[in-house]
Motif scaffolding. Structure first.
Motif, short mmCIF file in Angstrom:
data_model
loop_
_atom_site.label_atom_id
_atom_site.label_comp_id
_atom_site.label_asym_id
_atom_site.label_seq_id
_atom_site.Cartn_x
_atom_site.Cartn_y
_atom_site.Cartn_z
N ASN A 1 -6.37 51.63 -0.52
CA ASN A 1 -5.26 51.70 0.42
C ASN A 1 -6.47 53.26 1.21
OD1 ASN A 1 -3.76 49.73 0.19
ND2 ASN A 1 -2.38 51.61 -0.94
N SER B 1 -9.91 36.92 5.13
CA SER B 1 -8.40 37.23 5.48
C SER B 1 -8.29 36.08 7.53
CB SER B 1 -7.73 37.57 5.09
OG SER B 1 -8.23 39.50 6.01
N GLN C 1 -4.42 50.89 -6.36
CA GLN C 1 -3.78 51.50 -4.84
C GLN C 1 -4.18 52.00 -4.51
OE1 GLN C 1 -2.02 47.75 -4.55
NE2 GLN C 1 -2.62 48.64 -2.35
N ASP D 1 -1.94 31.04 -11.32
CA ASP D 1 -1.42 30.47 -10.53
C ASP D 1 -0.88 28.93 -11.21
OD1 ASP D 1 -3.69 30.12 -10.37
OD2 ASP D 1 -3.89 29.87 -7.96
N THR E 1 -2.73 37.28 -8.59
CA THR E 1 -4.34 37.37 -7.60
C THR E 1 -4.60 39.08 -6.77
OG1 THR E 1 -4.23 35.39 -8.00
CG2 THR E 1 -5.10 35.96 -5.87
N ASP E 2 -3.00 39.33 -6.99
CA ASP E 2 -2.65 40.24 -5.80
C ASP E 2 -3.10 41.60 -6.24
OD1 ASP E 2 -1.94 38.66 -3.40
OD2 ASP E 2 0.33 39.43 -4.62
N ASP E 3 -3.14 41.73 -7.82
CA ASP E 3 -3.51 42.73 -8.82
C ASP E 3 -4.83 43.05 -9.12
OD1 ASP E 3 -0.71 43.06 -9.12
OD2 ASP E 3 -0.61 43.25 -11.48
N SER E 4 -6.14 41.91 -9.05
CA SER E 4 -7.36 41.16 -8.98
C SER E 4 -7.38 42.28 -8.05
CB SER E 4 -7.51 40.32 -9.05
OG SER E 4 -8.95 39.74 -9.08
N THR E 5 -7.39 41.92 -6.55
CA THR E 5 -7.82 42.58 -5.43
C THR E 5 -7.46 44.06 -5.16
OG1 THR E 5 -6.83 40.11 -4.07
CG2 THR E 5 -7.53 41.86 -3.27
N VAL E 6 -6.50 44.07 -6.02
CA VAL E 6 -6.73 46.04 -6.26
C VAL E 6 -7.85 46.47 -6.97
CG1 VAL E 6 -5.43 47.57 -6.16
CG2 VAL E 6 -3.62 45.80 -5.06
#
Length: 647
Positions: free
Chosen positions: A455, A558, A451, A105, A223-228
């Motif tokens: 989940n 969050s 993912q 980012d 960032t979203d991938d890193s969380t996964v």
């Protein structure tokens, strides 16, 4: 008892890194800078005593502990990173770009500037980390630029025993952080150093896989991938460490070994294994330097160096003694490493794996396929067990299905993604990016698997704040089973279990604060019915404080931020044990301060503005702190060498 003492004495060298680390950790956790007059002298004296012959083992332990503490103090004084006294904006400076860090980012550059450019009367030079605007092309490492910037003092802890960014910045040579409004390149880079090469490869490859797995840029994965990946339990893939150096070192050794075997002139005179080992070590060193040389990377490289040396001289390559040697070497290089997450996780894992294969010696199946699968399972389980306390302490969460994630995804990275990225980065130098594109496709498939794991219900559990005492208990328990303090293995495991139970009880029974305040009192937090509320929705100087306080209060970061707006600039917070008057604006302060000082129902006064009153200084709370339900106040350390008090 004598047998235990003799066993400890025999393995004192193996215990030495732990003793040194405990000594240094005491220094780093002190609330104020200790009054050591000659810390280096005391460090040399205690170090000399620890290696002198005929010194009682207890004397060696005490001297090692003292050496760790005094050496950390002397090293801290020696660092002497320049510091600014206040935040500055619209400042025009001229400096040299030392390095550039690319994230998903933003782009950050490290600017090397004289302190005089920062309006500080000093002959020293400083490193300032600055964020480049999104719509601005970055300069090149080595460029001399003129820039208009804004800089901030690095913030300290958000609460006791949490991450201290000011200390991290001090030991990484960063004077201030901030942003760039605009810049002009005055002179292009005259010298093409390693940072220049890294930046050039980044531009040629144009792949976050190269940035992360080859060049070592932090947070280059989306960032979203890193969380996964973290939730799936394989976030360690993106921090260059033992996994990467093992693969790269193994590939280099195999390539050079085959090449040497094809040249009879070499193999007739020198064993091909030795030549291949030396060449592989040189290639691995280049990879470490190219990747930016993080703590975990240097740890892995030093361990690989010992293994290569052992192969050359025909000695045992994997041993607890070798791990201790690497630990001590890195500690002497920078004692601050012991409080960094990368160092803790890296050594916890390697200690666990060496213990597994050299001390515990598990029984293995005869079938080769089953043996390979069982080895991976054991390795993952043990590494997870030994690193879990540090994962929880640093990240306040724990991936439950880490074993499943490692079993499925690590082979994909080992045999597909890593080779394709390494070779693809080399090909990108010649403008050929097809392998990196292929690696991106495999990455997308692996991400879908991650993912799916993420989940699964309960994949990532939020964990409470762990105190330093609780962490120390678990480390001590792990050391007992690693170093076999008791001759009977069952006794070691029983004591380790007792340490874990005590640590868990200490964590669960420890009270949580009901009031929080940052060092400048811009942001405060109140706990109502177990939920944390804030005086404002945003705080420019305390971006991560919201999440830290929520984690300490055992809330998910969050969750929506609850704001309790002070009524006309004043908020009265009442509990059964105390009452606080928080004053956020200047006019309410001037109108109410006299009444609050005289009011016997007001126990504490917290103001956004600095106030001083001889009649009620006992009520006025300053600096960062937390208050517990019984009214106990615990201040955040603010008077250390890395905490330059604002003016």
């Amino acid at each position: 008892m004598r047998g235990i003492w003799n066993n400890f004495k025999k393995n004192l060298f193996l215990w030495s890194p732990l003793i040194l680390a405990f000594g240094a950790s005491v220094y780093f956790s002190l609330p104020y800078e200790p009054g050591f007059i000659f810390p280096l002298l005391f460090a040399l004296l205690s170090g000399a005593i620890s290696v002198m012959p005929r010194v009682h083992v207890l004397g060696r332990v005490i001297s090692l502990f003292a050496f760790g503490m005094f050496y950390a103090s002397a090293f801290t004084a020696h660092i002497a990173t320049p510091q600014i006294t206040h935040n500055m904006h619209d400042l025009t400076v001229t400096g040299t770009v030392q390095n550039i860090d690319y994230t998903t980012d933003k782009t950050r550059l490290y600017l090397y500037v004289p302190m005089r450019e920062l309006q500080i009367d000093s002959e020293q030079n400083a490193i300032v980390r600055l964020t480049v605007p999104d719509d601005t092309a970055s300069p090149t490492p080595g460029d001399k630029i003129s820039a208009t910037i804004g800089i901030y003092r690095p913030c300290g802890m958000d609460a006791p025993e949490t991450f201290d960014y000011a200390r991290w910045a001090y030991f990484n040579g960063i004077t201030a952080t901030g942003y760039i409004d605009s810049f002009n390149v005055i002179e292009s880079a005259p010298v093409k150093d390693m940072n220049y090469i890294r930046n050039w490869l980044h531009m040629r490859a144009n792949s976050f896989l190269t940035d992360s797995l080859v060049l070592g840029y932090k947070k280059s994965v989306p960032t979203d991938d890193s969380t996964v990946w973290t939730t799936a339990g394989i976030g360690h893939i993106w921090a260059i460490s033992g996994f990467h150096t093992t693969l790269v070192g193994g590939w280099l050794f195999a390539i050079f070994y085959l090449l040497c075997r094809c040249i009879p002139y070499i193999t007739r005179r020198v064993p091909a294994r030795k030549v291949a080992t030396i060449c592989a070590w040189c290639g691995l060193l280049f990879y470490v330097l190219l990747s930016g040389g993080a703590v975990s990377t240097w740890r892995a490289f030093l361990m690989a160096s010992l293994i290569f040396a052992a192969l050359i001289i025909g000695r045992s390559a994997i041993s607890l003694r070798n791990v201790s040697i690497v630990f001590i070497a890195l500690f002497l290089f920078n004692p601050h490493y012991i409080v960094q997450a990368g160092f803790q996780l890296s050594f916890a894992a390697i200690y666990g794996l060496v213990w597994l294969w050299t001390v515990y010696n598990p029984k293995m199946p005869n079938n080769k396929i089953l043996r390979g699968i069982w080895s991976v399972v054991l390795t993952t389980v043990v590494a997870t067990m030994f690193t879990s306390v540090f994962i929880i302490a640093n990240f306040y969460s724990f991936p439950i299905y880490g074993l499943l994630g490692n079993l499925i995804l690590v082979p994909i990275f080992s045999f597909l993604i890593m080779p394709m990225v390494m070779i693809g980065t080399l090909f990108s130098v010649f403008g050929l990016n097809f392998l990196l594109s292929g690696a991106g496709y495999v990455y997308s498939v692996a991400l879908q698997i991650a993912q799916w794991i993420a989940n699964i219900p309960g994949a990532n559990i939020a964990m409470p704040h762990i105190s330093t005492l609780a962490i120390g208990l678990i480390i001590f328990g792990l050391a007992i089973i690693i170093f076999n303090l008791f001759n009977k293995h069952k006794v070691n495991y029983i004591i380790f279990s007792g340490c874990v139970i005590l640590s868990v009880l200490t964590t669960l029974l420890s009270p949580r604060p009901v009031f929080y305040a940052t060092d400048d009192h811009e942001l405060v937090g109140f706990v109502y019915d177990g939920k944390l509320e804030f005086n404002k929705a945003r705080a420019s100087n305390h971006y991560f404080t919201f999440d830290t306080w929520k984690r300490i209060n055992r809330e998910i970061p969050s969750t929506q931020n609850i704001r309790r707006r002070p009524d006309k600039g004043v908020h009265i917070y009442k509990t059964d044990k105390f009452t606080i008057a928080y004053i956020q604006k200047f006019v309410p302060l001037s109108k109410n301060i006299v009444d609050f000082c005289r009011d016997e129902n007001i126990d504490y006064i917290v103001s956004y503005f600095d106030i001083d009153s001889d009649s009620c200084n006992h009520k006025i709370l300053r600096n960062g702190f937390v208050i517990y339900p019984r009214g106990t106040i615990r201040y955040v350390p603010h008077n250390r060498r890395w905490h330059n008090a604002p003016q």
